[in-house]
Design a protein around this motif. Structure first.
Motif, PDB file in Angstrom:
ATOM      1  N   ASN A  52       0.878  -1.172   0.000  1.00 29.41           N
ATOM      2  CA  ASN A  52       0.000   0.000   0.000  1.00 29.41           C
ATOM      3  C   ASN A  52       0.918   1.224   0.000  1.00 29.41           C
ATOM      4  OD1 ASN A  52       0.870   0.383   2.656  1.00 29.41           O
ATOM      5  ND2 ASN A  52      -1.103  -0.045   3.596  1.00 29.41           N
ATOM      6  N   PRO A  53       0.436   2.436   0.253  1.00 26.28           N
ATOM      7  CA  PRO A  53       1.333   3.597   0.147  1.00 26.28           C
ATOM      8  C   PRO A  53       2.524   3.595   1.100  1.00 26.28           C
ATOM      9  CG  PRO A  53      -0.928   4.325  -0.035  1.00 26.28           C
ATOM     10  CD  PRO A  53      -0.986   2.874   0.346  1.00 26.28           C
TER      11      PRO A  53
ATOM     12  N   PHE B 131      -1.195  -7.162  -4.443  1.00 27.78           N
ATOM     13  CA  PHE B 131      -2.156  -7.631  -3.445  1.00 27.78           C
ATOM     14  C   PHE B 131      -2.334  -6.505  -2.427  1.00 27.78           C
ATOM     15  CE2 PHE B 131      -0.305 -11.306  -5.340  1.00 27.78           C
ATOM     16  CZ  PHE B 131      -1.204 -12.359  -5.225  1.00 27.78           C
ATOM     17  N   SER B 132      -3.589  -6.180  -2.128  1.00 31.76           N
ATOM     18  CA  SER B 132      -3.828  -5.057  -1.224  1.00 31.76           C
ATOM     19  C   SER B 132      -4.490  -5.539   0.067  1.00 31.76           C
ATOM     20  CB  SER B 132      -4.714  -4.006  -1.899  1.00 31.76           C
ATOM     21  OG  SER B 132      -5.998  -4.531  -2.198  1.00 31.76           O
ATOM     22  N   PRO B 133      -4.050  -5.006   1.229  1.00 35.00           N
ATOM     23  CA  PRO B 133      -4.644  -5.371   2.504  1.00 35.00           C
ATOM     24  C   PRO B 133      -5.895  -4.527   2.769  1.00 35.00           C
ATOM     25  CG  PRO B 133      -2.886  -3.823   2.883  1.00 35.00           C
ATOM     26  CD  PRO B 133      -2.948  -4.047   1.386  1.00 35.00           C
ATOM     27  N   GLU B 134      -6.367  -4.527   4.024  1.00 36.62           N
ATOM     28  CA  GLU B 134      -7.472  -3.643   4.400  1.00 36.62           C
ATOM     29  C   GLU B 134      -7.146  -2.214   3.977  1.00 36.62           C
ATOM     30  OE1 GLU B 134     -10.287  -2.418   8.218  1.00 36.62           O
ATOM     31  OE2 GLU B 134      -8.443  -3.541   8.570  1.00 36.62           O
ATOM     32  N   HIS B 135      -8.159  -1.478   3.559  1.00 37.36           N
ATOM     33  CA  HIS B 135      -8.082  -0.090   3.098  1.00 37.36           C
ATOM     34  C   HIS B 135      -7.663   0.037   1.641  1.00 37.36           C
ATOM     35  CE1 HIS B 135      -8.571   0.830   7.303  1.00 37.36           C
ATOM     36  NE2 HIS B 135      -7.433   0.227   7.591  1.00 37.36           N
ATOM     37  N   GLY B 136      -7.240  -1.075   0.995  1.00 35.11           N
ATOM     38  CA  GLY B 136      -6.962  -1.034  -0.422  1.00 35.11           C
ATOM     39  C   GLY B 136      -5.565  -0.583  -0.784  1.00 35.11           C
ATOM     40  N   LEU B 137      -5.256  -0.667  -2.065  1.00 35.67           N
ATOM     41  CA  LEU B 137      -3.919  -0.339  -2.553  1.00 35.67           C
ATOM     42  C   LEU B 137      -3.574   1.124  -2.273  1.00 35.67           C
ATOM     43  CD1 LEU B 137      -1.468  -1.475  -4.141  1.00 35.67           C
ATOM     44  CD2 LEU B 137      -2.533  -0.567  -6.214  1.00 35.67           C
TER      45      LEU B 137
ATOM     46  N   HIS C 172      -5.185  -7.884  -6.510  1.00 40.58           N
ATOM     47  CA  HIS C 172      -6.010  -8.830  -5.766  1.00 40.58           C
ATOM     48  C   HIS C 172      -6.289  -8.253  -4.374  1.00 40.58           C
ATOM     49  CE1 HIS C 172      -5.352 -11.905  -8.797  1.00 40.58           C
ATOM     50  NE2 HIS C 172      -4.036 -11.835  -8.640  1.00 40.58           N
ATOM     51  N   SER C 173      -7.546  -8.043  -4.079  1.00 43.69           N
ATOM     52  CA  SER C 173      -7.902  -7.518  -2.769  1.00 43.69           C
ATOM     53  C   SER C 173      -7.883  -8.629  -1.727  1.00 43.69           C
ATOM     54  CB  SER C 173      -9.290  -6.878  -2.799  1.00 43.69           C
ATOM     55  OG  SER C 173      -9.693  -6.523  -1.485  1.00 43.69           O
ATOM     56  N   LEU C 174      -7.225  -8.361  -0.606  1.00 49.12           N
ATOM     57  CA  LEU C 174      -7.238  -9.273   0.538  1.00 49.12           C
ATOM     58  C   LEU C 174      -8.157  -8.745   1.632  1.00 49.12           C
ATOM     59  CD1 LEU C 174      -3.440 -10.192   0.689  1.00 49.12           C
ATOM     60  CD2 LEU C 174      -5.310 -11.393  -0.488  1.00 49.12           C
ATOM     61  N   TYR C 175      -9.068  -7.855   1.223  1.00 52.60           N
ATOM     62  CA  TYR C 175     -10.095  -7.380   2.150  1.00 52.60           C
ATOM     63  C   TYR C 175     -11.400  -7.176   1.390  1.00 52.60           C
ATOM     64  CZ  TYR C 175     -11.693  -5.484   6.562  1.00 52.60           C
ATOM     65  OH  TYR C 175     -12.344  -5.304   7.765  1.00 52.60           O
TER      66      TYR C 175
ATOM     67  N   TYR D 137      -4.192  -6.182  16.989  1.00 49.84           N
ATOM     68  CA  TYR D 137      -5.450  -6.124  16.232  1.00 49.84           C
ATOM     69  C   TYR D 137      -5.369  -5.293  14.954  1.00 49.84           C
ATOM     70  CZ  TYR D 137      -5.863  -3.329  20.600  1.00 49.84           C
ATOM     71  OH  TYR D 137      -5.638  -2.585  21.733  1.00 49.84           O
ATOM     72  N   TYR D 138      -4.217  -4.766  14.636  1.00 46.05           N
ATOM     73  CA  TYR D 138      -4.061  -4.097  13.348  1.00 46.05           C
ATOM     74  C   TYR D 138      -3.972  -5.181  12.278  1.00 46.05           C
ATOM     75  CZ  TYR D 138      -2.780  -0.105  10.431  1.00 46.05           C
ATOM     76  OH  TYR D 138      -2.775   0.896   9.488  1.00 46.05           O
ATOM     77  N   THR D 139      -4.854  -5.155  11.283  1.00 41.76           N
ATOM     78  CA  THR D 139      -5.098  -6.342  10.466  1.00 41.76           C
ATOM     79  C   THR D 139      -3.962  -6.711   9.506  1.00 41.76           C
ATOM     80  OG1 THR D 139      -6.301  -5.066   8.776  1.00 41.76           O
ATOM     81  CG2 THR D 139      -7.595  -6.040  10.582  1.00 41.76           C
ATOM     82  N   TYR D 140      -2.950  -5.858   9.350  1.00 40.57           N
ATOM     83  CA  TYR D 140      -1.843  -6.228   8.480  1.00 40.57           C
ATOM     84  C   TYR D 140      -1.094  -7.439   9.032  1.00 40.57           C
ATOM     85  CZ  TYR D 140      -2.671  -1.595   6.421  1.00 40.57           C
ATOM     86  OH  TYR D 140      -3.233  -0.490   5.830  1.00 40.57           O
ATOM     87  N   ASN D 141      -1.154  -7.634  10.358  1.00 37.62           N
ATOM     88  CA  ASN D 141      -0.551  -8.829  10.951  1.00 37.62           C
ATOM     89  C   ASN D 141      -1.250 -10.091  10.462  1.00 37.62           C
ATOM     90  OD1 ASN D 141       0.782  -6.898  12.470  1.00 37.62           O
ATOM     91  ND2 ASN D 141      -0.603  -7.117  14.205  1.00 37.62           N
ATOM     92  N   ALA D 142      -2.583 -10.062  10.504  1.00 39.55           N
ATOM     93  CA  ALA D 142      -3.345 -11.217  10.037  1.00 39.55           C
ATOM     94  C   ALA D 142      -3.127 -11.442   8.543  1.00 39.55           C
ATOM     95  CB  ALA D 142      -4.830 -11.034  10.331  1.00 39.55           C
ATOM     96  N   SER D 143      -3.037 -10.360   7.784  1.00 38.45           N
ATOM     97  CA  SER D 143      -2.771 -10.500   6.344  1.00 38.45           C
ATOM     98  C   SER D 143      -1.438 -11.203   6.109  1.00 38.45           C
ATOM     99  CB  SER D 143      -2.769  -9.127   5.663  1.00 38.45           C
ATOM    100  OG  SER D 143      -4.065  -8.563   5.664  1.00 38.45           O
ATOM    101  N   LEU D 144      -0.446 -10.880   6.928  1.00 43.56           N
ATOM    102  CA  LEU D 144       0.844 -11.557   6.822  1.00 43.56           C
ATOM    103  C   LEU D 144       0.697 -13.038   7.127  1.00 43.56           C
ATOM    104  CD1 LEU D 144       3.949 -11.695   6.624  1.00 43.56           C
ATOM    105  CD2 LEU D 144       4.028 -10.971   9.034  1.00 43.56           C
ATOM    106  N   GLY D 145       0.066 -13.369   8.237  1.00 49.08           N
ATOM    107  CA  GLY D 145      -0.084 -14.773   8.614  1.00 49.08           C
ATOM    108  C   GLY D 145      -0.840 -15.580   7.574  1.00 49.08           C
ATOM    109  N   LEU D 146      -1.911 -15.007   7.034  1.00 45.78           N
ATOM    110  CA  LEU D 146      -2.712 -15.728   6.036  1.00 45.78           C
ATOM    111  C   LEU D 146      -1.973 -15.838   4.703  1.00 45.78           C
ATOM    112  CD1 LEU D 146      -6.214 -14.229   6.862  1.00 45.78           C
ATOM    113  CD2 LEU D 146      -5.388 -16.527   7.391  1.00 45.78           C
ATOM    114  N   ALA D 147      -1.195 -14.815   4.347  1.00 44.16           N
ATOM    115  CA  ALA D 147      -0.383 -14.912   3.122  1.00 44.16           C
ATOM    116  C   ALA D 147       0.656 -16.013   3.268  1.00 44.16           C
ATOM    117  CB  ALA D 147       0.283 -13.573   2.836  1.00 44.16           C
ATOM    118  N   MET D 148       1.231 -16.148   4.460  1.00 46.98           N
ATOM    119  CA  MET D 148       2.204 -17.208   4.699  1.00 46.98           C
ATOM    120  C   MET D 148       1.542 -18.577   4.583  1.00 46.98           C
ATOM    121  SD  MET D 148       4.407 -15.598   7.850  1.00 46.98           S
ATOM    122  CE  MET D 148       5.443 -17.081   7.966  1.00 46.98           C
ATOM    123  N   GLU D 149       0.357 -18.720   5.150  1.00 40.57           N
ATOM    124  CA  GLU D 149      -0.376 -19.988   5.024  1.00 40.57           C
ATOM    125  C   GLU D 149      -0.601 -20.336   3.566  1.00 40.57           C
ATOM    126  OE1 GLU D 149      -4.052 -20.315   7.107  1.00 40.57           O
ATOM    127  OE2 GLU D 149      -3.247 -19.517   8.978  1.00 40.57           O
TER     128      GLU D 149
END
Length: 384
Positions: A29-30, A55-61, A84-87, A115-127
């Motif tokens: 993202n920016p 690939f963009s996390p919450e809030h978009g590219l 690809h949106s991940l949110y 609870y900042y969702t970029y952490n979850a995006s990292l974990g799910l991308a790793m999975e």
């Protein structure tokens, strides 16, 4: 002040060779900029890297969408690359999204709170990369609120969600690169993981103690000062109080139409909360809770961030309002429990248990996490 290179800067200066013939995806993202504020998309393409998808996390590219707003996949108008949106329809990259790439770069600035969702995006991308035999490369960036201070309860696995991914305290004192290593082992992901570390960063440093320029990671983290209070004041989302969304001071203020800001500030200041003073405010949110209604409450002024514990401070705010306005205050129970990571906290506040007692109960789990965290530290703390 010593020069600090982000993982992106290090990659560009040293480590591009393994990617020269690869088809590369990029989660960004920016905030994905060099130390001179050049976009990672632009500099990677200019260096000959074959970027085939974003690939963009919450809030978009563009990091312009509101919190919780679903973002559709599409194409980046400037580059023509598929985004690809991940949110949107999914939080986890699908096999179809990953089919055309060999490696996935992850380059985002987070804020150091569970609870900042970029952490979850990292974990799910790793999975997803582990399941689809793709390499994941984290381009590391500083933890903006330092890599030393740990706060809050460790997440109860029963409360795992997109605002709580993995057995972390609220403030976990790791960079995303270190967190990726933690996830890979502690969650048994088995990802083909590579971390490009920062150069020059010491873990006791806050972001403004570096020579890097701060870029807002999301609409409601407009300034670095917001990150100091966010690890606690985000908990206000789990109540019927406004946490300041729709104002110029998200997470720095809290209140509601039924609150007397002067009385609340006086009560909180009488508690002598270390590193903070509370000032009465009136505000009218343009969005979110109490949109277009005048609210009254307090602004948290951090006077000594090394002494201030935002989780404790926010719980003091919530517990005080709960006690002062028992007929008006209400929980958003499921959301609060997910943010807190400990479903017992609501009941304890309702029963009048002191915040300090609750904090003391979290210490054993924090120490266990601290010991586990030692295995994943990439950066040392300097002697001051």
């Amino acid at each position: 002040m010593r020069e600090i290179l982000t993982g992106l800067d290090v990659l560009l200066s040293e480590s591009l060779a393994p990617l020269k013939n690869a088809r590369v995806g990029l989660v960004t993202n920016p905030t994905g900029v060099t130390r001179t504020l050049e976009s990672n998309i632009d500099v990677l393409r200019a260096a000959g890297i074959k970027l085939v998808a974003l690939f963009s996390p919450e809030h978009g590219l563009a990091s312009a969408a509101s919190a919780g707003e679903h973002v559709a996949s599409g194409r980046d108008e400037r580059t023509g690359l598929l985004v690809h949106s991940l949110y949107g329809e999914t939080h986890k990259p699908t096999p179809e999204m990953l089919a055309g790439i060999d490696a996935l770069l992850f380059d985002l600035q987070d804020v150091g709170a569970r609870y900042y969702t970029y952490n979850a995006s990292l974990g799910l991308a790793m999975e997803a990369c582990a399941e689809n035999q793709k390499q994941l490369i984290v381009l590391d960036r500083p933890n903006p609120i330092n890599g030393v201070t740990i706060e809050g309860p460790t997440l109860d696995p029963a409360l795992q969600s997109f605002v709580g991914h993995g057995p972390l305290p609220i403030r976990y004192a790791l960079t995303l690169g270190e967190l990726a290593q933690f996830y890979n082992r502690e969650l048994s992901l088995g990802a083909d993981l590579r971390v490009i570390p920062l150069r020059g960063w010491k873990r006791e440093q806050w972001y403004d103690e570096t020579d890097l320029i701060w870029v807002s990671p999301s609409p409601n983290i407009p300034q670095l000062a917001t990150t100091v209070v966010y690890p606690g004041m985000c908990l206000v989302e789990g109540t019927n109080l406004s946490e300041g969304r729709g104002t110029p001071l998200p997470f720095e203020i809290a209140g509601a139409p039924f609150v007397d800001g002067y009385a609340l500030a006086e009560t909180l200041n009488a508690r002598n909360i270390a590193g903070a003073r509370f000032r009465p405010v009136a505000f009218t949110p343009t969005t979110s809770k109490f949109a277009n209604q005048q609210c009254f409450g307090v602004q948290v002024h951090v006077t000594a961030r090394e002494l201030f514990h935002p989780v404790a401070g926010a719980l003091e705010v919530i517990a005080t309002v709960r006690k002062m306005y028992p007929d008006d205050f209400a929980w958003r129970e499921t959301h609060f429990d997910r943010l807190m990571g400990d479903a017992s906290v609501r009941g304890k506040i309702d029963a009048g248990v002191s915040v300090q007692l609750m904090i003391s109960e979290w210490i054993p789990a924090q120490e266990k996490f601290r010991r586990a965290r030692e295995r994943y530290k990439l950066y040392e703390e300097s002697m001051r």
